[in-house]
Design an enzyme around this catalytic site. Structure first.
Site, PDB file in Angstrom:
ATOM      1  N   ASN A   8       2.877 -48.360  45.414  1.00  0.00           N
ATOM      2  CA  ASN A   8       3.080 -47.390  44.331  1.00  0.00           C
ATOM      3  C   ASN A   8       1.699 -46.914  43.943  1.00  0.00           C
ATOM      4  O   ASN A   8       0.865 -47.715  43.481  1.00  0.00           O
ATOM      5  CB  ASN A   8       3.742 -48.039  43.113  1.00  0.00           C
ATOM      6  CG  ASN A   8       5.239 -48.242  43.314  1.00  0.00           C
ATOM      7  OD1 ASN A   8       5.780 -47.953  44.379  1.00  0.00           O
ATOM      8  ND2 ASN A   8       5.897 -48.733  42.278  1.00  0.00           N
ATOM      9  N   ASN A  31      10.009 -54.685  41.572  1.00  0.00           N
ATOM     10  CA  ASN A  31       9.117 -53.540  41.446  1.00  0.00           C
ATOM     11  C   ASN A  31       7.855 -53.952  40.694  1.00  0.00           C
ATOM     12  O   ASN A  31       7.935 -54.499  39.584  1.00  0.00           O
ATOM     13  CB  ASN A  31       9.777 -52.414  40.642  1.00  0.00           C
ATOM     14  CG  ASN A  31       8.797 -51.268  40.389  1.00  0.00           C
ATOM     15  OD1 ASN A  31       8.462 -50.530  41.315  1.00  0.00           O
ATOM     16  ND2 ASN A  31       8.314 -51.133  39.160  1.00  0.00           N
ATOM     17  N   GLU A  32       6.705 -53.673  41.275  1.00  0.00           N
ATOM     18  CA  GLU A  32       5.419 -53.865  40.609  1.00  0.00           C
ATOM     19  C   GLU A  32       5.331 -55.184  39.859  1.00  0.00           C
ATOM     20  O   GLU A  32       5.236 -55.211  38.620  1.00  0.00           O
ATOM     21  CB  GLU A  32       5.141 -52.698  39.656  1.00  0.00           C
ATOM     22  CG  GLU A  32       5.078 -51.364  40.373  1.00  0.00           C
ATOM     23  CD  GLU A  32       4.518 -50.236  39.500  1.00  0.00           C
ATOM     24  OE1 GLU A  32       4.266 -50.481  38.312  1.00  0.00           O
ATOM     25  OE2 GLU A  32       4.324 -49.128  40.022  1.00  0.00           O
ATOM     26  N   ASP A  56      18.681 -46.083  25.334  1.00  0.00           N
ATOM     27  CA  ASP A  56      20.088 -46.226  24.922  1.00  0.00           C
ATOM     28  C   ASP A  56      20.959 -45.191  25.649  1.00  0.00           C
ATOM     29  O   ASP A  56      22.030 -45.510  26.154  1.00  0.00           O
ATOM     30  CB  ASP A  56      20.245 -46.006  23.412  1.00  0.00           C
ATOM     31  CG  ASP A  56      19.762 -47.208  22.609  1.00  0.00           C
ATOM     32  OD1 ASP A  56      19.254 -48.162  23.222  1.00  0.00           O
ATOM     33  OD2 ASP A  56      19.889 -47.178  21.366  1.00  0.00           O
ATOM     34  N   GLN A  62      15.049 -46.565  32.875  1.00  0.00           N
ATOM     35  CA  GLN A  62      14.506 -45.237  32.604  1.00  0.00           C
ATOM     36  C   GLN A  62      15.541 -44.133  32.790  1.00  0.00           C
ATOM     37  O   GLN A  62      15.438 -43.080  32.186  1.00  0.00           O
ATOM     38  CB  GLN A  62      13.309 -44.981  33.525  1.00  0.00           C
ATOM     39  CG  GLN A  62      12.177 -45.961  33.298  1.00  0.00           C
ATOM     40  CD  GLN A  62      11.032 -45.751  34.261  1.00  0.00           C
ATOM     41  OE1 GLN A  62      11.021 -46.322  35.344  1.00  0.00           O
ATOM     42  NE2 GLN A  62      10.067 -44.937  33.892  1.00  0.00           N
ATOM     43  N   HIS A 102      15.915 -52.101  20.031  1.00  0.00           N
ATOM     44  CA  HIS A 102      16.674 -52.327  18.792  1.00  0.00           C
ATOM     45  C   HIS A 102      15.993 -53.263  17.813  1.00  0.00           C
ATOM     46  O   HIS A 102      16.465 -53.431  16.694  1.00  0.00           O
ATOM     47  CB  HIS A 102      18.080 -52.836  19.143  1.00  0.00           C
ATOM     48  CG  HIS A 102      18.816 -51.875  20.025  1.00  0.00           C
ATOM     49  ND1 HIS A 102      19.506 -52.240  21.144  1.00  0.00           N
ATOM     50  CD2 HIS A 102      18.903 -50.518  19.970  1.00  0.00           C
ATOM     51  CE1 HIS A 102      19.999 -51.172  21.736  1.00  0.00           C
ATOM     52  NE2 HIS A 102      19.634 -50.114  21.049  1.00  0.00           N
ATOM     53  N   ARG A 156      15.360 -44.012  46.068  1.00  0.00           N
ATOM     54  CA  ARG A 156      15.089 -45.375  45.625  1.00  0.00           C
ATOM     55  C   ARG A 156      15.506 -45.491  44.159  1.00  0.00           C
ATOM     56  O   ARG A 156      15.032 -44.728  43.322  1.00  0.00           O
ATOM     57  CB  ARG A 156      13.589 -45.658  45.792  1.00  0.00           C
ATOM     58  CG  ARG A 156      13.169 -46.960  45.224  1.00  0.00           C
ATOM     59  CD  ARG A 156      11.691 -47.321  45.448  1.00  0.00           C
ATOM     60  NE  ARG A 156      11.475 -48.480  44.631  1.00  0.00           N
ATOM     61  CZ  ARG A 156      10.586 -48.585  43.649  1.00  0.00           C
ATOM     62  NH1 ARG A 156       9.720 -47.626  43.419  1.00  0.00           N
ATOM     63  NH2 ARG A 156      10.533 -49.663  42.922  1.00  0.00           N
ATOM     64  N   GLU A 166       6.217 -45.003  45.401  1.00  0.00           N
ATOM     65  CA  GLU A 166       6.133 -44.152  44.200  1.00  0.00           C
ATOM     66  C   GLU A 166       4.844 -43.353  44.244  1.00  0.00           C
ATOM     67  O   GLU A 166       3.800 -43.870  44.650  1.00  0.00           O
ATOM     68  CB  GLU A 166       6.098 -44.969  42.900  1.00  0.00           C
ATOM     69  CG  GLU A 166       7.425 -45.494  42.449  1.00  0.00           C
ATOM     70  CD  GLU A 166       7.331 -46.270  41.131  1.00  0.00           C
ATOM     71  OE1 GLU A 166       6.504 -45.899  40.271  1.00  0.00           O
ATOM     72  OE2 GLU A 166       8.095 -47.239  40.986  1.00  0.00           O
ATOM     73  N   HIS A 179      13.534 -53.943  38.259  1.00  0.00           N
ATOM     74  CA  HIS A 179      12.470 -53.008  37.871  1.00  0.00           C
ATOM     75  C   HIS A 179      12.178 -53.305  36.398  1.00  0.00           C
ATOM     76  O   HIS A 179      12.520 -52.522  35.511  1.00  0.00           O
ATOM     77  CB  HIS A 179      12.928 -51.565  38.098  1.00  0.00           C
ATOM     78  CG  HIS A 179      11.808 -50.563  38.128  1.00  0.00           C
ATOM     79  ND1 HIS A 179      11.552 -49.741  39.202  1.00  0.00           N
ATOM     80  CD2 HIS A 179      10.864 -50.242  37.217  1.00  0.00           C
ATOM     81  CE1 HIS A 179      10.515 -48.954  38.945  1.00  0.00           C
ATOM     82  NE2 HIS A 179      10.071 -49.245  37.731  1.00  0.00           N
ATOM     83  N   TYR A 182      -0.760 -43.994  41.962  1.00  0.00           N
ATOM     84  CA  TYR A 182      -0.876 -42.892  41.008  1.00  0.00           C
ATOM     85  C   TYR A 182      -2.331 -42.449  40.854  1.00  0.00           C
ATOM     86  O   TYR A 182      -2.667 -41.306  40.946  1.00  0.00           O
ATOM     87  CB  TYR A 182      -0.299 -43.298  39.641  1.00  0.00           C
ATOM     88  CG  TYR A 182       1.216 -43.424  39.658  1.00  0.00           C
ATOM     89  CD1 TYR A 182       2.015 -42.329  39.388  1.00  0.00           C
ATOM     90  CD2 TYR A 182       1.834 -44.631  39.984  1.00  0.00           C
ATOM     91  CE1 TYR A 182       3.401 -42.414  39.425  1.00  0.00           C
ATOM     92  CE2 TYR A 182       3.222 -44.731  40.033  1.00  0.00           C
ATOM     93  CZ  TYR A 182       4.002 -43.624  39.749  1.00  0.00           C
ATOM     94  OH  TYR A 182       5.365 -43.710  39.803  1.00  0.00           O
TER      95      TYR A 182
HETATM   96  C1  BGC Z   1       6.586 -47.588  37.434  1.00  0.00           C
HETATM   97  C2  BGC Z   1       7.520 -46.530  36.897  1.00  0.00           C
HETATM   98  C3  BGC Z   1       6.782 -45.607  35.950  1.00  0.00           C
HETATM   99  C4  BGC Z   1       5.601 -44.994  36.673  1.00  0.00           C
HETATM  100  C5  BGC Z   1       4.779 -44.013  35.851  1.00  0.00           C
HETATM  101  C6  BGC Z   1       5.227 -47.077  37.797  1.00  0.00           C
HETATM  102  O1  BGC Z   1       4.278 -48.035  37.559  1.00  0.00           O
HETATM  103  O2  BGC Z   1       7.186 -48.302  38.485  1.00  0.00           O
HETATM  104  O3  BGC Z   1       8.596 -47.166  36.289  1.00  0.00           O
HETATM  105  O4  BGC Z   1       7.606 -44.628  35.400  1.00  0.00           O
HETATM  106  O5  BGC Z   1       4.743 -46.011  37.066  1.00  0.00           O
HETATM  107  O6  BGC Z   1       4.129 -44.658  34.808  1.00  0.00           O
END
Ligand code: BGC
Length: 503
Positions: free
Chosen positions: A336, A195-196, A80, A48, A68, A105, A405, A150, A338
């Site tokens: 993580n 990661n995840e 890229d 990313q 690609h 991180r 996260e 990741h 959200y």
């Molecule tokens: C991921 C990140 C992602 C973020 C937001 C997480 O699940 O580890 O790579 O950018 O969510 O979607």
């Protein structure tokens, strides 16, 4: 009036406005300090952030291959070049420093250091890039927290089956991890193997959304998890045996789940919420803490597999030796976080053989939770406190829990995000603070995602989460702070969410 005085007055006015966050404060925001040694940081990931996808000897990862060879990214919006972090170490460490964070991180791109994925072909320039980044972080008192994978395995490994090929992926990952311990271990205290893994395995091999999207419903996620967990445990044991005594670091795996709570007061919905959390979070945490998958997962997948006519569970089982290797293979716990979901019990939707039906829970989000730019993501701050408590209650917090996260998605180049992203961090952190001070959970750090806008995987930069806007149209990829950057800097430096805190 003297013209110069007018300018000074104007500067004073705008500066004080920029540092005035009171418009978002509310009565129920915790005014307690975070613990003195609590780590505030940022998180990012190689694909990313770095760009330079084929520079200095780097091999292609699965995402490079997708960029690609498929139309899965928005036109022109891939990794890229991305935010071009590979060429901006000094500038970006400068931003991290200015933000006042204590930790950063980031992930290492496996195919940058081992272009073919295997240890017989080491790319020294790739190793040097991270050496330099780590040195600069340390020189600025920023603790590196390094993720080894990741979501971006070298494409060559994927062509041989990737995470579905036990005899390839397990030793290849262990060799890669050993190389990282050897090269960086004296400077890196915090490691995360993967990661995840839920996204790697379910997204990559079961239901899609994550590269390589090589989908085998009902089998892919489980075979991937069996291999990934073995690779994790073996890497952990290599550290124990060869490096821990001299390097004294902490290793874990970064696990994600939305908070999930029952949609109604019914016992069945409560059962569904718990089952879903076990399938998402316990899938990984139970093996590394207790040595095996959660009981409910083993029971359900076995029972359904037999009913489907297979003579054994679609979930491969660990040998006793593997369980021993897995058990206790973590030095801190992670989350993580959200969003959140409500769970409604459903009894076997249909007979299709797949991971979602093994769980058989209907997940929804109420319309009155604020919708963000990502379709899966509505805002529910109490979920932060509840998921942390759930983790402590199921898996313990003796070794500490790091929020690895947390962040907020919006569209476009909106710099005025105090009211949205700023408020989001404040309210989630307020709940985390309550988990610490009211519930007594040992939470030791918080990494915001992310310090700059980056490549949000297949969403390109249509959706973004950064505290700095990046001009993706300019070759310089200019970074400009948003309002959230100033507020997060205040939090990271004062460890307080409002103007003044109490102990
Ligand atoms: C991921 C990140 C992602 C973020 C937001 C997480 O699940 O580890 O790579 O950018 O969510 O979607």
């Amino acid at each position: 009036m003297d013209f110069r005085l007018v300018i000074i007055f104007f500067i004073a006015l705008t500066t004080s406005r920029a540092d005035d966050f009171s418009s978002i404060y509310s009565d129920d925001v915790s005014n307690k300090y975070f613990p003195e040694n609590f780590l505030f940081g940022y998180a990012s990931a190689a694909y990313q952030y770095e760009g330079a996808w084929d520079e200095d000897g780097k091999g292609p990862s699965v995402w490079d291959w997708d960029a690609h060879n498929t139309n899965w990214f928005p036109v022109g919006q891939n990794g890229d070049i991305g935010p071009d972090g590979y060429h901006k170490t000094d500038e970006d460490v400068g931003i991290l420093k200015a933000q006042g964070v204590q930790a950063y991180r980031f992930s290492i791109a496996w195919s940058r250091v081992l272009p073919t994925g295997l240890i017989d072909n080491i790319n020294q320039k790739g190793l040097d890039y991270y050496k330099d980044l780590i040195a600069k972080l340390k020189a600025n008192n920023i603790e590196p927290l390094v993720t080894m994978h990741h979501w971006d395995i070298p494409r060559v490994l994927e062509e041989q089956g990737g995470f579905l090929n036990t005899s390839l992926i397990v030793p290849a990952f262990v060799d890669y991890a050993t190389l990282l311990f050897k090269t960086y271990g004296n400077d890196v205290k915090y490691w995360a193997t993967f990661n995840e893994p839920k996204q790697t395995c379910a997204g990559g091999y079961e239901w899609g959304g994550i590269s390589p999207q090589n989908l085998h419903p009902g089998f892919g996620a489980y075979l991937c998890s069996y291999n990934l967990l073995k690779a994790h445990a073996k890497a952990y044991r290599v550290y124990d045996e060869q490096f821990r005594a001299s390097q004294n670091g902490f290793i874990s795996m970064v696990i994600d789940t939305p908070w999930i709570e029952p949609a109604t007061d019914s016992a069945l919905d409560a059962e569904a919420a718990e089952r879903n959390l076990q399938f998402f979070y316990g899938w990984w945490a139970n093996p590394i803490v207790n040595g095996d998958y959660p009981e409910i997962m083993k029971e359900r997948v076995r029972e359904r597999s037999l009913r489907e006519g297979y003579n054994r569970s679609r979930l491969p089982s660990f040998t006793d030796e593997e369980k021993q290797e897995l058990k206790g293979s973590y030095d801190y716990l992670t989350i993580n976080m959200y969003t959140s979901n409500l769970a409604t019990y459903i009894n076997d939707v249909d007979n299709a053989v797949n991971f979602a039906n093994d769980i058989s829970v209907l997940l929804t989000q109420p319309a009155d939770w604020e919708q963000t730019a990502a379709d899966w993501f509505r805002v529910y701050p109490p979920g932060a406190r509840r998921v942390i408590n759930w983790i402590r209650d199921r898996f313990g917090d003796e070794k500490g829990i790091i929020v690895t996260e947390n962040g907020y998605t919006d569209f476009g180049n909106n710099l005025q995000d105090l009211d949205t992203r700023g408020r989001y961090h404040m309210n989630y952190l307020s709940n985390i603070n309550d988990a610490i001070h009211v519930d007594g959970v040992n939470v030791t750090g918080y990494m915001a995602w992310s310090f700059i806008n980056d490549v949000e995987w297949y969403a390109g930069w249509i959706v973004n989460l950064g505290h700095y806007y990046v001009d993706f149209d300019s070759p310089a990829r200019t970074r400009t702070p948003k309002e959230s950057a100033a507020y997060y800097r205040k939090i990271a430096t004062t460890k307080c969410l409002v103007d003044s805190c109490v102990n």
